[in-house]
Enzyme design. Structure first.
Site, PDB file in Angstrom:
ATOM      1  N   HIS A 188       0.824  -1.209   0.000  1.00  0.00           N
ATOM      2  CA  HIS A 188       0.000   0.000   0.000  1.00  0.00           C
ATOM      3  C   HIS A 188       0.862   1.265   0.000  1.00  0.00           C
ATOM      4  CE1 HIS A 188      -3.881  -2.011   1.799  1.00  0.00           C
ATOM      5  NE2 HIS A 188      -3.729  -2.238   0.511  1.00  0.00           N
ATOM      6  N   GLU A 245       0.960   1.789   8.030  1.00  0.00           N
ATOM      7  CA  GLU A 245       1.307   2.582   6.846  1.00  0.00           C
ATOM      8  C   GLU A 245       1.778   3.985   7.255  1.00  0.00           C
ATOM      9  OE1 GLU A 245      -2.199   1.941   4.354  1.00  0.00           O
ATOM     10  OE2 GLU A 245      -1.786  -0.207   4.451  1.00  0.00           O
ATOM     11  N   TYR A 271      -9.733   4.130   2.886  1.00  0.00           N
ATOM     12  CA  TYR A 271     -10.287   2.953   3.586  1.00  0.00           C
ATOM     13  C   TYR A 271     -11.794   3.069   3.761  1.00  0.00           C
ATOM     14  CZ  TYR A 271      -5.781   0.855   4.475  1.00  0.00           C
ATOM     15  OH  TYR A 271      -4.573   0.238   4.311  1.00  0.00           O
ATOM     16  N   TYR A 285      11.614  -3.494  -3.002  1.00  0.00           N
ATOM     17  CA  TYR A 285      11.147  -3.132  -4.332  1.00  0.00           C
ATOM     18  C   TYR A 285      10.659  -1.686  -4.337  1.00  0.00           C
ATOM     19  CZ  TYR A 285       6.556  -3.910  -2.227  1.00  0.00           C
ATOM     20  OH  TYR A 285       5.457  -3.842  -1.412  1.00  0.00           O
TER      21      TYR A 285
HETATM   22  C1  LIG Z   1       7.185  -7.290  -4.930  1.00  0.00           C
HETATM   23  C2  LIG Z   1       7.302  -7.482  -6.430  1.00  0.00           C
HETATM   24  C3  LIG Z   1       8.541  -7.409  -7.043  1.00  0.00           C
HETATM   25  C4  LIG Z   1       8.663  -7.600  -8.418  1.00  0.00           C
HETATM   26  N1  LIG Z   1       9.909  -7.529  -8.996  1.00  0.00           N
HETATM   27  C5  LIG Z   1      10.036  -7.729 -10.325  1.00  0.00           C
HETATM   28  C6  LIG Z   1      11.325  -7.640 -10.949  1.00  0.00           C
HETATM   29  O1  LIG Z   1      12.337  -7.362 -10.299  1.00  0.00           O
HETATM   30  N2  LIG Z   1      11.402  -7.858 -12.286  1.00  0.00           N
HETATM   31  C7  LIG Z   1      10.298  -8.161 -13.046  1.00  0.00           C
HETATM   32  O2  LIG Z   1      10.445  -8.339 -14.268  1.00  0.00           O
HETATM   33  N3  LIG Z   1       9.062  -8.246 -12.470  1.00  0.00           N
HETATM   34  C8  LIG Z   1       8.913  -8.019 -11.143  1.00  0.00           C
HETATM   35  N4  LIG Z   1       7.664  -8.062 -10.572  1.00  0.00           N
HETATM   36  C9  LIG Z   1       6.476  -8.266 -11.446  1.00  0.00           C
HETATM   37  C10 LIG Z   1       6.012  -6.905 -12.009  1.00  0.00           C
HETATM   38  O3  LIG Z   1       5.535  -6.087 -10.956  1.00  0.00           O
HETATM   39  C11 LIG Z   1       4.866  -7.028 -13.021  1.00  0.00           C
HETATM   40  O4  LIG Z   1       3.850  -7.817 -12.465  1.00  0.00           O
HETATM   41  C12 LIG Z   1       5.322  -7.624 -14.329  1.00  0.00           C
HETATM   42  O5  LIG Z   1       6.310  -6.791 -14.931  1.00  0.00           O
HETATM   43  C13 LIG Z   1       4.130  -7.761 -15.291  1.00  0.00           C
HETATM   44  O6  LIG Z   1       3.531  -6.508 -15.457  1.00  0.00           O
HETATM   45  P1  LIG Z   1       2.951  -6.079 -16.875  1.00  0.00           P
HETATM   46  O7  LIG Z   1       2.260  -4.764 -16.720  1.00  0.00           O
HETATM   47  O8  LIG Z   1       3.997  -6.178 -17.932  1.00  0.00           O
HETATM   48  O9  LIG Z   1       1.916  -7.224 -17.167  1.00  0.00           O
HETATM   49  P2  LIG Z   1       0.336  -7.118 -16.957  1.00  0.00           P
HETATM   50  O10 LIG Z   1      -0.233  -6.234 -18.015  1.00  0.00           O
HETATM   51  O11 LIG Z   1       0.140  -6.783 -15.548  1.00  0.00           O
HETATM   52  O12 LIG Z   1      -0.094  -8.616 -17.268  1.00  0.00           O
HETATM   53  C14 LIG Z   1       0.222  -9.658 -16.340  1.00  0.00           C
HETATM   54  C15 LIG Z   1      -0.323 -10.969 -16.863  1.00  0.00           C
HETATM   55  O13 LIG Z   1      -1.744 -10.906 -16.938  1.00  0.00           O
HETATM   56  C16 LIG Z   1      -2.170 -11.367 -18.209  1.00  0.00           C
HETATM   57  N5  LIG Z   1      -3.377 -10.608 -18.599  1.00  0.00           N
HETATM   58  C17 LIG Z   1      -3.502  -9.273 -18.752  1.00  0.00           C
HETATM   59  N6  LIG Z   1      -4.755  -8.948 -19.134  1.00  0.00           N
HETATM   60  C18 LIG Z   1      -5.424 -10.113 -19.247  1.00  0.00           C
HETATM   61  C19 LIG Z   1      -6.739 -10.452 -19.617  1.00  0.00           C
HETATM   62  N7  LIG Z   1      -7.623  -9.516 -19.949  1.00  0.00           N
HETATM   63  N8  LIG Z   1      -7.078 -11.775 -19.615  1.00  0.00           N
HETATM   64  C20 LIG Z   1      -6.188 -12.719 -19.269  1.00  0.00           C
HETATM   65  N9  LIG Z   1      -4.921 -12.473 -18.922  1.00  0.00           N
HETATM   66  C21 LIG Z   1      -4.538 -11.178 -18.902  1.00  0.00           C
HETATM   67  C22 LIG Z   1      -1.011 -11.051 -19.157  1.00  0.00           C
HETATM   68  O14 LIG Z   1      -1.025 -11.897 -20.293  1.00  0.00           O
HETATM   69  C23 LIG Z   1       0.177 -11.325 -18.282  1.00  0.00           C
HETATM   70  O15 LIG Z   1       0.519 -12.681 -18.303  1.00  0.00           O
HETATM   71  C24 LIG Z   1       7.523  -7.867  -9.201  1.00  0.00           C
HETATM   72  C25 LIG Z   1       6.263  -7.919  -8.581  1.00  0.00           C
HETATM   73  C26 LIG Z   1       6.144  -7.722  -7.224  1.00  0.00           C
HETATM   74  C27 LIG Z   1       4.784  -7.766  -6.592  1.00  0.00           C
HETATM   75  C1  HEM Z   2      -8.721  -3.388   5.338  1.00  0.00           C
HETATM   76  C2  HEM Z   2      -8.594  -2.959   4.097  1.00  0.00           C
HETATM   77  C3  HEM Z   2      -7.677  -3.571   3.061  1.00  0.00           C
HETATM   78  C4  HEM Z   2      -7.205  -4.846   2.962  1.00  0.00           C
HETATM   79  C5  HEM Z   2      -7.496  -6.020   3.870  1.00  0.00           C
HETATM   80  C6  HEM Z   2      -6.362  -4.899   1.797  1.00  0.00           C
HETATM   81  C7  HEM Z   2      -5.697  -6.043   1.372  1.00  0.00           C
HETATM   82  C8  HEM Z   2      -4.820  -6.088   0.302  1.00  0.00           C
HETATM   83  C9  HEM Z   2      -4.066  -7.256  -0.108  1.00  0.00           C
HETATM   84  C10 HEM Z   2      -4.111  -8.614   0.570  1.00  0.00           C
HETATM   85  C11 HEM Z   2      -3.309  -6.896  -1.164  1.00  0.00           C
HETATM   86  C12 HEM Z   2      -2.334  -7.793  -1.933  1.00  0.00           C
HETATM   87  C13 HEM Z   2      -0.964  -7.643  -1.306  1.00  0.00           C
HETATM   88  C14 HEM Z   2       0.088  -8.533  -1.978  1.00  0.00           C
HETATM   89  O1  HEM Z   2       0.689  -8.082  -2.938  1.00  0.00           O
HETATM   90  O2  HEM Z   2       0.287  -9.661  -1.537  1.00  0.00           O
HETATM   91  C15 HEM Z   2      -3.599  -5.504  -1.448  1.00  0.00           C
HETATM   92  C16 HEM Z   2      -3.044  -4.789  -2.488  1.00  0.00           C
HETATM   93  C17 HEM Z   2      -3.537  -3.574  -2.908  1.00  0.00           C
HETATM   94  N1  HEM Z   2      -4.419  -2.762  -2.228  1.00  0.00           N
HETATM   95 FE1  HEM Z   2      -5.323  -3.176  -0.494  1.00  0.00          FE
HETATM   96  N2  HEM Z   2      -6.353  -3.661   1.201  1.00  0.00           N
HETATM   97  C18 HEM Z   2      -7.143  -2.832   1.939  1.00  0.00           C
HETATM   98  C19 HEM Z   2      -7.377  -1.492   1.677  1.00  0.00           C
HETATM   99  C20 HEM Z   2      -6.999  -0.844   0.524  1.00  0.00           C
HETATM  100  C21 HEM Z   2      -7.351   0.515   0.198  1.00  0.00           C
HETATM  101  C22 HEM Z   2      -8.124   1.481   1.103  1.00  0.00           C
HETATM  102  C23 HEM Z   2      -6.844   0.759  -1.050  1.00  0.00           C
HETATM  103  C24 HEM Z   2      -6.970   2.045  -1.838  1.00  0.00           C
HETATM  104  C25 HEM Z   2      -8.001   2.357  -2.524  1.00  0.00           C
HETATM  105  C26 HEM Z   2      -6.153  -0.440  -1.485  1.00  0.00           C
HETATM  106  C27 HEM Z   2      -5.470  -0.592  -2.678  1.00  0.00           C
HETATM  107  C28 HEM Z   2      -4.667  -1.668  -2.998  1.00  0.00           C
HETATM  108  C29 HEM Z   2      -3.908  -1.759  -4.239  1.00  0.00           C
HETATM  109  C30 HEM Z   2      -3.903  -0.740  -5.361  1.00  0.00           C
HETATM  110  C31 HEM Z   2      -3.194  -2.954  -4.162  1.00  0.00           C
HETATM  111  C32 HEM Z   2      -2.232  -3.532  -5.217  1.00  0.00           C
HETATM  112  C33 HEM Z   2      -2.860  -4.693  -5.906  1.00  0.00           C
HETATM  113  C34 HEM Z   2      -3.278  -4.430  -7.300  1.00  0.00           C
HETATM  114  O3  HEM Z   2      -2.867  -3.416  -7.861  1.00  0.00           O
HETATM  115  O4  HEM Z   2      -4.009  -5.246  -7.865  1.00  0.00           O
HETATM  116  N3  HEM Z   2      -6.268  -1.384  -0.496  1.00  0.00           N
HETATM  117  N4  HEM Z   2      -4.502  -5.027  -0.538  1.00  0.00           N
END
Ligand SMILES: Cc1cc2nc3c(=O)[nH]c(=O)nc-3n(C[C@H](O)[C@H](O)[C@H](O)COP(=O)(O)OP(=O)(O)OC[C@H]3O[C@@H](n4cnc5c(N)ncnc54)[C@H](O)[C@@H]3O)c2cc1C
Ligand code: HEM
Length: 415
Positions: free
Chosen positions: A100, A152, A110, A203
């Site tokens: 977050h 946070e 929230y 990250y």
């Molecule tokens: C803590 C953390 C650290 C990370 N570190 C790295 C790193 O060091 N290096 C790295 O390369 N990545 C890393 N990642 C992963 C990175 O954040 C992205 O998730 C990755 O680059 C993919 O993002 P993207 O926007 O290119 O793909 P996205 O557009 O997010 O797509 C992801 C997947 O979803 C599928 N998808 C999208 N739309 C649809 C749909 N409509 N239907 C079905 N499937 C769909 C795509 O085909 C793809 O396989 C990390 C992630 C986290 C959470």
């Molecule tokens: C009690 C309240 C909440 C809970 C329990 C919760 C829980 C979570 C969890 C479990 C994740 C995934 C973490 C991971 O990467 O493993 C996540 C990601 C995230 N949360 Fe929350 N969250 C809460 C509130 C919020 C609020 C208030 C916001 C803002 C509108 C928010 C925005 C996001 C976003 C943007 C992500 C990244 C995931 C994505 O982009 O798909 N969350 N949260």
């Protein structure tokens, strides 16, 4: 089959006794419908608050991954509130708060999430949501929310970040084409401030403005901090398989971002940090997981060169193995550095690599070894299983998931 949890007082005393009884009676049914609840929750919230489309990962919405992560965490939180024997929830809390904070989530949001989440529960469960049930789940939500908000606030204060402006502009000063699919971007602050302190394995979120107008964040491990005035991320281009689209942000960074361009970058987050003892380390990674290895190896080489490090990495082929030479170079400054490599297909020249998937059964493990693993979930489960079977205690094994953390989702959702 659903089961009813025994009604016991909340061990922490956080939940009121009345709500504890209601949660115990309804946790299983909510768990069973949790995915449906979050599947309704996101569209209704995003329709009313389109500004949130710029912080939520739209691909996670499309694939349903975030639905499972949110559902699993809320139910798991409720269950541990009423179960005195539940494992500690601290690491889940820390992981969510870190994510977050990297996205600039603010306390007032929230209220929006809570409103739509509780309304979605009522929509899905219908008459089963009596006023008492609604009150109990609202209490759980706000307990979870206030703990997250507090954690946070602490993280924002520590990083000196105002959550209304969570990113800073960085300029791309170098692109390193690591493999056909992997590029490293070396970034320097484009404002007057310096690069913040970054723990190895942390990250950052990169926010990019995509063609077509969408703004999207993604997380990337800081893959090197060797030069204190710069930070580096290493990005694997995600190729769409089975008719799915290519990854949006990784493709954009590969194809559209060059030297001189600006990218918005958050403060570092994440708790995948090296324990500050002198215990030996095993870093077991696959594919893009290698990005966590280089900063850790660099850190140990700089601060504890006598600390034993084993690097085990699996990839498709040698040509896909990013950062291989850089990791080796940093590893040479560590007294006791061993590496093992597995490729699904091995070239004739790679006589040091093993063929196939990672197999740790015959890798010598020093006493007291601590393990970091990063890669696809099935890979990490396999690594963990192999290490547990060899007697490595579970609390010595830490992991990083490059997506929403679904590691514990099936168990948690099962209640
Ligand atoms: C803590 C953390 C650290 C990370 N570190 C790295 C790193 O060091 N290096 C790295 O390369 N990545 C890393 N990642 C992963 C990175 O954040 C992205 O998730 C990755 O680059 C993919 O993002 P993207 O926007 O290119 O793909 P996205 O557009 O997010 O797509 C992801 C997947 O979803 C599928 N998808 C999208 N739309 C649809 C749909 N409509 N239907 C079905 N499937 C769909 C795509 O085909 C793809 O396989 C990390 C992630 C986290 C959470
Ligand atoms: C009690 C309240 C909440 C809970 C329990 C919760 C829980 C979570 C969890 C479990 C994740 C995934 C973490 C991971 O990467 O493993 C996540 C990601 C995230 N949360 Fe929350 N969250 C809460 C509130 C919020 C609020 C208030 C916001 C803002 C509108 C928010 C925005 C996001 C976003 C943007 C992500 C990244 C995931 C994505 O982009 O798909 N969350 N949260």
């Amino acid at each position: 089959m659903t089961t009813t949890l025994p009604a016991r007082p909340a061990p922490t005393g956080l939940l009121s006794a009345r709500s504890a009884a209601v949660i115990a009676a309804t946790a299983a049914v909510v768990a069973e419908h949790a995915e449906q609840v979050t599947a309704r929750f996101y569209p209704r919230m995003l329709a009313e608050h389109p500004e949130l489309l710029r912080v939520f990962n739209l691909a996670n919405q499309a694939t349903g991954e975030q639905n499972r992560a949110l559902a699993a965490s809320v139910v798991a939180y409720a269950v541990q509130l009423i179960d005195p024997d539940a494992p500690s929830f601290d690491h889940v809390m820390t992981r969510i708060a870190g994510k977050h904070v990297s996205l600039g989530i603010r306390p007032e949001q929230y209220t929006i999430v809570g409103h739509h989440l509780l309304a979605a529960v009522a929509e899905v469960l219908g008459d089963a949501v009596t006023p008492a049930v609604a009150d109990a789940w609202a209490e759980v939500y706000w307990l979870f929310a206030t703990q997250l908000i507090a954690e946070e606030a602490r993280l924002y204060a520590r990083a000196g970040v105002d959550p209304s402006t969570p990113t800073r502009p960085y300029r791309v000063v170098r692109r390193i084409e690591e493999t056909d699919d992997v590029v490293s971007l070396v970034l320097e602050p484009a404002d007057d401030a310096s690069v913040p302190e970054i723990e190895p394995g942390q990250y950052v979120s990169l926010f990019v403005d995509l063609p077509g107008g969408d703004r999207q964040p993604r997380q990337y491990t800081v893959s090197s901090t060797a030069v204190g005035t710069r930070l580096q991320v290493t990005v694997r281009k995600v190729r769409g398989t089975g008719g799915n689209p290519d990854g949006r942000v990784s493709s954009f960074l590969h194809d559209q971002v060059g030297v001189g361009d600006l990218v918005d970058v958050s403060a570092p987050a994440g708790d995948l940090v090296v324990p500050s003892s002198d215990s030996p380390l095993l870093l077991a990674t696959a594919g893009a997981g290698i990005t966590t290895v280089l900063p850790i190896v660099e850190h140990i080489a700089r601060t504890q060169p006598q600390r034993p490090v084993i690097v085990a990495h699996a990839d498709r082929t040698a040509a896909d193995h990013a950062l291989r030479e850089t990791v080796l170079h940093a590893g040479r400054q560590i007294d006791d550095f061993t590496r093992y490599t597995w490729y699904e297909s091995v070239d004739r020249d790679d006589h040091r690599a093993r063929t196939g998937l990672m197999d740790l059964t015959d890798v010598p493990l020093p006493d007291g070894v601590h393990v970091f693993t990063c890669g696809p979930l099935p890979f990490m489960r396999q690594v963990r299983g192999a290490l547990l079977a060899r007697g490595v205690p579970a609390d010595h094994i830490r992991y990083e998931v490059f997506g929403p953390d679904l590691w514990a989702a099936p168990a948690a959702a099962g209640g």
